[in-house]
Design a protein around this motif. Structure first.
Motif, mmCIF file in Angstrom:
data_model
loop_
_atom_site.group_PDB
_atom_site.id
_atom_site.type_symbol
_atom_site.label_atom_id
_atom_site.label_comp_id
_atom_site.label_asym_id
_atom_site.label_seq_id
_atom_site.Cartn_x
_atom_site.Cartn_y
_atom_site.Cartn_z
ATOM 1 N N GLY A 227 -12.869 12.428 19.880
ATOM 2 C CA GLY A 227 -13.307 13.996 19.645
ATOM 3 C C GLY A 227 -12.056 14.546 19.480
ATOM 4 N N ARG A 228 -11.209 14.375 18.587
ATOM 5 C CA ARG A 228 -10.011 15.226 18.435
ATOM 6 C C ARG A 228 -10.111 15.834 17.134
ATOM 7 N NH1 ARG A 228 -5.806 13.769 22.232
ATOM 8 N NH2 ARG A 228 -4.494 15.275 21.219
ATOM 9 N N GLY A 229 -11.061 15.558 16.397
ATOM 10 C CA GLY A 229 -11.000 16.133 15.145
ATOM 11 C C GLY A 229 -10.267 15.496 13.929
ATOM 12 N N ILE A 230 -9.898 14.052 14.172
ATOM 13 C CA ILE A 230 -9.099 13.240 13.396
ATOM 14 C C ILE A 230 -9.431 12.923 12.114
ATOM 15 C CG2 ILE A 230 -7.597 11.387 13.206
ATOM 16 C CD1 ILE A 230 -6.994 11.642 16.134
ATOM 17 N N ALA A 231 -9.117 13.211 10.967
ATOM 18 C CA ALA A 231 -9.611 13.056 9.896
ATOM 19 C C ALA A 231 -8.539 11.890 9.215
ATOM 20 C CB ALA A 231 -9.838 13.966 8.656
ATOM 21 N N HIS A 232 -7.244 11.750 9.397
ATOM 22 C CA HIS A 232 -6.298 10.914 8.734
ATOM 23 C C HIS A 232 -5.628 10.487 9.769
ATOM 24 C CE1 HIS A 232 -6.984 13.570 5.217
ATOM 25 N NE2 HIS A 232 -6.734 14.471 5.940
ATOM 26 N N LEU A 233 -5.424 9.073 9.661
ATOM 27 C CA LEU A 233 -4.713 8.123 10.702
ATOM 28 C C LEU A 233 -3.295 8.237 10.705
ATOM 29 C CD1 LEU A 233 -7.059 5.154 10.731
ATOM 30 C CD2 LEU A 233 -6.975 6.982 12.229
ATOM 31 N N GLY A 234 -2.377 8.831 9.679
ATOM 32 C CA GLY A 234 -1.206 9.004 9.524
ATOM 33 C C GLY A 234 -0.496 7.874 9.802
ATOM 34 N N CYS A 235 0.404 8.081 10.876
ATOM 35 C CA CYS A 235 1.439 6.991 11.373
ATOM 36 C C CYS A 235 0.643 6.058 12.540
ATOM 37 C CB CYS A 235 2.600 7.742 11.833
ATOM 38 S SG CYS A 235 2.259 8.723 13.262
ATOM 39 N N LEU A 236 -0.518 5.984 12.375
ATOM 40 C CA LEU A 236 -1.016 5.118 13.619
ATOM 41 C C LEU A 236 -0.495 3.617 13.535
ATOM 42 C CD1 LEU A 236 -2.719 5.119 16.244
ATOM 43 C CD2 LEU A 236 -4.765 4.775 14.642
ATOM 44 N N GLY A 237 -0.290 3.051 12.228
ATOM 45 C CA GLY A 237 -0.074 1.814 11.961
ATOM 46 C C GLY A 237 1.474 1.415 12.462
ATOM 47 N N ASP A 238 2.061 2.398 12.954
ATOM 48 C CA ASP A 238 3.453 2.424 13.653
ATOM 49 C C ASP A 238 3.330 1.736 14.958
ATOM 50 O OD1 ASP A 238 4.836 2.865 11.390
ATOM 51 O OD2 ASP A 238 4.924 5.186 11.812
ATOM 52 N N ILE B 252 -13.014 10.461 10.705
ATOM 53 C CA ILE B 252 -12.460 9.281 9.679
ATOM 54 C C ILE B 252 -13.305 8.617 9.018
ATOM 55 C CG2 ILE B 252 -11.004 7.181 10.328
ATOM 56 C CD1 ILE B 252 -10.520 8.251 13.090
ATOM 57 N N ALA B 253 -12.573 8.628 7.765
ATOM 58 C CA ALA B 253 -13.396 7.722 6.746
ATOM 59 C C ALA B 253 -12.304 6.596 6.209
ATOM 60 C CB ALA B 253 -13.613 8.770 5.495
ATOM 61 N N GLN B 254 -10.955 6.802 6.224
ATOM 62 C CA GLN B 254 -10.207 5.740 5.617
ATOM 63 C C GLN B 254 -9.584 4.978 7.004
ATOM 64 O OE1 GLN B 254 -10.130 4.917 2.461
ATOM 65 N NE2 GLN B 254 -11.711 6.718 2.023
ATOM 66 N N LEU B 255 -9.174 3.670 6.770
ATOM 67 C CA LEU B 255 -8.895 2.867 7.843
ATOM 68 C C LEU B 255 -7.615 1.992 7.441
ATOM 69 C CD1 LEU B 255 -11.978 1.403 9.285
ATOM 70 C CD2 LEU B 255 -10.986 3.465 10.033
ATOM 71 N N ALA B 256 -6.966 2.472 6.021
ATOM 72 C CA ALA B 256 -5.859 1.622 6.064
ATOM 73 C C ALA B 256 -4.733 1.443 6.849
ATOM 74 C CB ALA B 256 -5.211 2.378 4.701
ATOM 75 N N PRO B 257 -4.388 2.431 7.747
ATOM 76 C CA PRO B 257 -3.210 2.125 8.714
ATOM 77 C C PRO B 257 -3.482 0.998 9.961
ATOM 78 C CG PRO B 257 -3.484 4.692 8.111
ATOM 79 C CD PRO B 257 -4.630 3.873 7.705
ATOM 80 N N LEU B 258 -4.900 0.867 10.006
ATOM 81 C CA LEU B 258 -4.998 0.035 11.004
ATOM 82 C C LEU B 258 -4.961 -1.388 10.721
ATOM 83 C CD1 LEU B 258 -8.520 1.391 12.200
ATOM 84 C CD2 LEU B 258 -6.365 1.991 13.070
ATOM 85 N N ALA B 259 -4.725 -1.795 9.393
ATOM 86 C CA ALA B 259 -4.141 -3.054 9.009
ATOM 87 C C ALA B 259 -3.058 -3.673 9.411
ATOM 88 C CB ALA B 259 -4.201 -3.026 7.590
ATOM 89 N N ALA B 260 -2.037 -2.661 10.089
ATOM 90 C CA ALA B 260 -0.681 -3.051 10.710
ATOM 91 C C ALA B 260 -1.083 -3.374 12.206
ATOM 92 C CB ALA B 260 0.078 -2.019 10.333
ATOM 93 N N LEU B 261 -2.069 -3.199 12.856
ATOM 94 C CA LEU B 261 -2.297 -3.447 14.110
ATOM 95 C C LEU B 261 -2.732 -5.056 14.232
ATOM 96 C CD1 LEU B 261 -3.923 -0.049 15.071
ATOM 97 C CD2 LEU B 261 -1.577 -0.725 14.968
ATOM 98 N N LYS B 262 -1.641 -5.700 14.494
ATOM 99 C CA LYS B 262 -2.112 -7.309 14.551
ATOM 100 C C LYS B 262 -2.373 -7.462 16.290
ATOM 101 C CE LYS B 262 -0.809 -7.679 10.431
ATOM 102 N NZ LYS B 262 -1.658 -7.971 9.245
#
Length: 277
Positions: free
Chosen positions: A51-62, A76-86
């Motif tokens: 519930g933080r109003g997040i729309a962009h995952l930004g650097c979460l993949g780091d 959130i609509a796009q999940l692309a950065p999550l692909a890096a979370l192995k």
């Protein structure tokens, strides 16, 4: 100093304007460090940004070692950065705007996924998850929170999910009957083994077939006790509990000292009734 302060204020205003133009909050290293208290993003194992109003995952993949992530109640609509979370094992994306789960196909350690209250409208959008061998729990609908996906309107979607993901142990929070359990897997392996043995014997002159050699129906070492699995999530939880316990002890010590000082101060005052006039 005033010039630096004005420049900093201008930068903050620009960042706020960018967020407003982008339609929501963007995850930044500063936000992650402030939320977790960790200095390095690689050290973050558990992250709760509900519930933080997040729309962009930004650097979460780091956050390469992240194992537990709660992003529920955002935009959130796009999940692309999550692909890096192995290393990600638990993910809560409920109450967002997600339609494509494609990036999650790279999260090979994912065990529990909650996408209730999103925009998943067909089984085809879930096929990208069929390669996740460790996935045990999948939630598309949450009746208590009144969350669902368009796919849930289909009457037999749960049965279709069970066929698509035979390893699932729970769908929408309910245990899958007869599937996903070790007993089910054992029975399936036994049936398969017996099926291979039928009709493999060599015919003899008497017209009878010798019994075929019994085949093992469980893997070697299946019944051996499994070594305890070290979980960095549990280690981090124990660490945080120890820190809180130590802080409570320190507060208790300070309270005892304050009470003792107050008692000494009160005992040093003369009793008004003891004066004789």
């Amino acid at each position: 100093m005033e010039g630096c302060r004005e420049a900093g204020e201008e930068e903050e205003e620009e960042e706020e304007e960018e967020e407003e133009e982008g339609g929501g909050v963007r995850i930044t290293p500063q936000l992650l460090k402030a939320s977790t208290g960790e200095f390095a993003l690689e050290s973050i194992l558990l992250l709760k940004l509900r519930g933080r109003g997040i729309a962009h995952l930004g650097c979460l993949g780091d956050c390469a070692n992240l194992e537990w992530l709660d992003l529920s109640g955002n935009a959130i609509a796009q999940l692309a950065p999550l692909a890096a979370l192995k290393s990600l094992a638990v993910l809560n994306l409920s109450r967002n705007r997600v339609a494509s789960l494609e990036p999650l196909g790279s999260c090979r350690n994912l065990q529990s996924l909650n996408v209730a209250g999103n925009l998943v409208s067909s089984l085809q959008q879930l096929r990208c998850l069929t390669g996740l061998r460790r996935l045990e729990s999948l939630r598309l609908r949450d009746p208590l929170a009144r969350l669902a996906n368009p796919l849930c309107a289909a009457p037999a979607y749960r049965a279709a999910l069970a066929d698509m993901f035979p390893g699932l142990k729970a769908i929408d929070g309910e245990r899958v009957s007869g599937r996903g359990s070790e007993l089910y897997q054992l029975c399936r392996d036994l049936d398969s083994s017996l099926g291979r043995g039928v009709g493999t014997g060599t015919s003899t002159g008497t017209g009878t077939e010798p019994p075929c050699t019994a085949q093992p129906w469980v893997e070697a070492g299946f019944w051996e006790p499994r070594p305890p699995r070290r979980s960095s999530i549990m280690e981090e939880a124990y660490k945080q509990f120890g820190e809180v316990l130590q802080e409570c002890r320190e507060l208790s010590r300070r309270a005892d000292d304050t009470i003792a000082q107050a008692e000494r101060a009160l005992s040093g005052r003369p009793d008004p009734n003891s004066f004789v006039f």
